[in-house]
Motif scaffolding. Structure first.
Motif, short mmCIF file in Angstrom:
data_model
loop_
_atom_site.label_atom_id
_atom_site.label_comp_id
_atom_site.label_asym_id
_atom_site.label_seq_id
_atom_site.Cartn_x
_atom_site.Cartn_y
_atom_site.Cartn_z
N UNK A 1 -2.64 -6.26 -4.57
CA UNK A 1 -1.27 -5.69 -4.62
C UNK A 1 -1.04 -5.01 -5.93
N UNK A 2 -1.33 -6.08 -6.83
CA UNK A 2 -1.10 -5.84 -8.34
C UNK A 2 -1.93 -4.53 -8.74
N UNK A 3 -3.10 -4.60 -8.48
CA UNK A 3 -4.26 -3.41 -8.87
C UNK A 3 -3.67 -2.03 -7.84
N UNK A 4 -3.16 -2.28 -6.85
CA UNK A 4 -2.89 -1.26 -6.05
C UNK A 4 -1.79 -0.45 -6.57
N UNK A 5 -1.01 -1.17 -7.15
CA UNK A 5 0.12 -0.26 -7.98
C UNK A 5 -0.47 0.66 -9.04
N UNK A 6 -1.29 -0.04 -9.71
CA UNK A 6 -1.98 1.05 -10.84
C UNK A 6 -2.58 2.29 -10.12
N UNK A 7 -3.37 2.15 -9.02
CA UNK A 7 -3.91 3.37 -8.08
C UNK A 7 -2.75 4.06 -7.82
N UNK B 1 8.53 9.37 -8.00
CA UNK B 1 8.62 8.58 -7.16
C UNK B 1 7.33 7.71 -7.25
N UNK B 2 6.22 8.32 -7.93
CA UNK B 2 4.92 7.47 -8.14
C UNK B 2 5.33 6.36 -9.30
N UNK B 3 6.02 6.67 -10.28
CA UNK B 3 6.54 5.69 -11.25
C UNK B 3 7.32 4.49 -10.68
N UNK B 4 8.12 5.10 -9.63
CA UNK B 4 9.06 3.95 -8.92
C UNK B 4 8.25 3.05 -8.00
N UNK B 5 7.38 3.82 -7.33
CA UNK B 5 6.49 3.11 -6.31
C UNK B 5 5.54 2.16 -6.95
N UNK B 6 5.08 2.50 -8.20
CA UNK B 6 4.23 1.51 -9.12
C UNK B 6 5.09 0.17 -9.36
N UNK B 7 6.41 0.45 -9.72
CA UNK B 7 7.11 -0.68 -10.34
C UNK B 7 7.47 -1.40 -8.88
N UNK B 8 8.00 -1.04 -7.86
CA UNK B 8 8.33 -1.93 -6.88
C UNK B 8 7.29 -2.46 -5.91
N UNK B 9 6.05 -1.83 -5.92
CA UNK B 9 4.73 -2.40 -5.61
C UNK B 9 4.29 -3.37 -6.34
N UNK B 10 4.32 -3.42 -7.64
CA UNK B 10 4.07 -4.54 -8.44
C UNK B 10 5.17 -5.49 -8.38
N UNK B 11 6.08 -5.46 -8.16
CA UNK B 11 7.19 -6.50 -7.88
C UNK B 11 6.85 -6.95 -6.46
N UNK B 12 6.40 -6.52 -5.61
CA UNK B 12 5.85 -6.93 -4.20
C UNK B 12 4.57 -7.82 -4.26
N UNK B 13 3.87 -7.68 -5.55
CA UNK B 13 2.78 -8.61 -5.52
C UNK B 13 2.99 -9.93 -6.14
N UNK B 14 4.39 -10.11 -6.69
CA UNK B 14 4.80 -11.34 -7.08
C UNK B 14 4.67 -12.38 -6.18
#
Length: 287
Positions: free
Chosen positions: A83-89, A121-134
């Motif tokens: 999930x963490x690396x998916x946020x980078x993609x 939306x990409x920046x926001x998606x990265x942030x909240x997807x990274x949060x979902x990886x916690x």
């Protein structure tokens, strides 16, 4: 049970370093996007892709560094690698879509609005997807209004950055635009973090990778890429000067030199003198 969170466990160190990373990625991305609009059409995709990766890596690294200062009392935090690396993609791809739109359509009108919206939306998606990886022994809830504000900040920052990439040519102006962009992206991150409410569960901690296990790939990889992108920018003289690539004039035997067009200044002045002399010859002198 309500959890106590602290987003500044290391004081101002993590926010400042995160801001620097956001500015670095933004500066490289803006310069690459500007360069793409000055080169031949065949080179444009490469520069736009490099700019997309620079901005995506910069904001992703900013998010990770800022999250190093985020702690939950009595609840160790772990991270899920996929999930963490998916946020980078997600960050690189969606930022890339916006940059390619503006890179080919120009930073005006519909293209700017569409590109800025997708990039934000990409920046926001990265942030909240990274949060979902916690992963921790509890759950997170978000305040809808605060989340909406953070997304709006991301979209506004992305639109302003794309406009700057399409309009600004000077190196110092690009640096100033990257500083503003870094401030907006970092502000979006901490606005999103302000929307978080943590509820802890009783029981054993949730398993997962500790932050130290992800530190090397999350920092070394993106930082190495940003350094390489910086080398490309520094050693390309046209990146700093902001001048277009003019194809060299090809001189071949038997090919005459390029003749000045009828609209060159010298020929225009010569034609004007002839017209004036012709009118004076036809007009009687008034003594």
């Amino acid at each position: 049970m309500q959890g106590t969170v602290d987003g500044f466990s290391y004081g101002l160190v993590t926010p400042l370093v995160a801001y620097v990373m956001a500015c670095l990625g933004g500066a490289l991305g803006l310069r690459c996007t500007t360069r793409a609009r000055l080169v031949a059409h065949s080179w444009r995709p490469g520069w736009l892709a490099l700019g997309s990766a620079a901005i995506g890596s910069g904001i992703w690294t900013m998010h990770f560094i800022a999250m190093m200062g985020f702690t939950i009392e009595n609840a160790p935090i772990h991270y899920d690698k996929p999930t963490t690396y998916a946020s980078l993609g997600v960050a690189v791809v969606m930022v890339g879509i916006g940059i390619f739109i503006v890179g080919y359509r120009g930073a005006t009108g519909t293209a700017l609005f569409t590109g800025g919206t997708i990039t934000g939306l990409g920046i926001a998606s990265m942030h909240y997807l990274g949060m979902a990886g916690m992963r921790f022994n509890g759950t997170m809830e978000y305040n809808t209004f605060t989340v909406s504000v953070s997304v709006a900040i991301a979209m506004a920052a992305a639109t302003a950055a794309l406009w700057a990439a399409g309009q600004i040519r000077g190196f110092l102006w690009s640096v100033g635009a990257s500083l503003v962009m870094g401030l907006a992206v970092t502000g979006m991150h901490y606005t999103g973090m302000a929307a978080v409410d943590v509820h802890l569960h009783t029981g054993a901690p949730t398993p997962g990778d500790a932050p130290a296990a992800l530190l090397a790939p999350m920092l070394i990889g993106p930082l190495a890429f940003l350094c390489l992108a910086g080398v490309v920018v520094v050693f390309d003289p046209l990146m700093v000067m902001g001048r277009p690539d003019w194809p060299p004039v090809e001189h071949k035997p038997g090919v005459p030199a390029h003749q000045p067009s009828a609209h060159t200044p010298g020929r225009t002045r010569l034609r004007t003198r002839r017209q004036v002399a012709h009118r004076e010859a036809r007009t009687p002198q008034n003594r």
